[in-house]
Design a protein around this motif. Sequence first.
Motif, short mmCIF file in Angstrom:
data_model
loop_
_atom_site.label_atom_id
_atom_site.label_comp_id
_atom_site.label_asym_id
_atom_site.label_seq_id
_atom_site.Cartn_x
_atom_site.Cartn_y
_atom_site.Cartn_z
N ILE A 21 0.95 -1.27 0.09
CA ILE A 21 0.11 0.09 -0.04
C ILE A 21 0.73 1.32 0.10
O ILE A 21 1.81 1.43 0.85
CB ILE A 21 -0.93 0.19 1.25
CG1 ILE A 21 -1.82 -1.18 1.32
CG2 ILE A 21 -1.69 1.24 1.49
CD1 ILE A 21 -2.71 -1.24 0.31
N TYR A 29 -7.42 2.03 -2.20
CA TYR A 29 -5.73 2.07 -1.76
C TYR A 29 -5.03 2.03 -3.00
O TYR A 29 -5.40 1.21 -4.12
CB TYR A 29 -5.58 0.92 -1.00
CG TYR A 29 -6.22 1.10 0.30
CD1 TYR A 29 -5.70 1.57 1.49
CD2 TYR A 29 -7.42 0.47 0.48
CE1 TYR A 29 -6.17 1.78 2.68
CE2 TYR A 29 -8.08 0.37 1.97
CZ TYR A 29 -7.35 1.36 2.97
OH TYR A 29 -8.09 1.14 4.38
N CYS A 31 -1.90 0.55 -4.72
CA CYS A 31 -1.05 -0.64 -4.45
C CYS A 31 -0.04 -0.54 -5.38
O CYS A 31 -0.26 -0.47 -6.60
CB CYS A 31 -1.99 -1.98 -4.49
SG CYS A 31 -3.21 -1.89 -3.32
N SER A 41 1.28 -0.23 -10.49
CA SER A 41 0.34 0.07 -9.41
C SER A 41 -1.18 0.21 -10.01
O SER A 41 -1.54 0.22 -11.19
CB SER A 41 0.73 1.43 -8.97
OG SER A 41 0.62 2.36 -10.17
#
Length: 71
Positions: A21, A29, A31, A41
């Motif tokens: 995270i 979120y 990631c 991501s």
Amino acid sequence: MATFNVGDIVRLKSGGPMMTITGTLYSNYVCTWFVDGKESSANLPAEALYSKADVDAQEAAYLASIDAAFR
């Protein structure tokens, strides 16, 4: 609903690599993960993620069930 912090390790409930995270965006979120040295991501909802502790517990239970089957 699970709550995560920056730096927590997670995995998608559908599988895939472990991710870190790295932030939040709206109610999702951010990631980040690496595959073959390439950074990727995605913005993901908490409902789609397992914590590392959850993943470790699932893997331990699976390995225990395999061990029990061969005794």
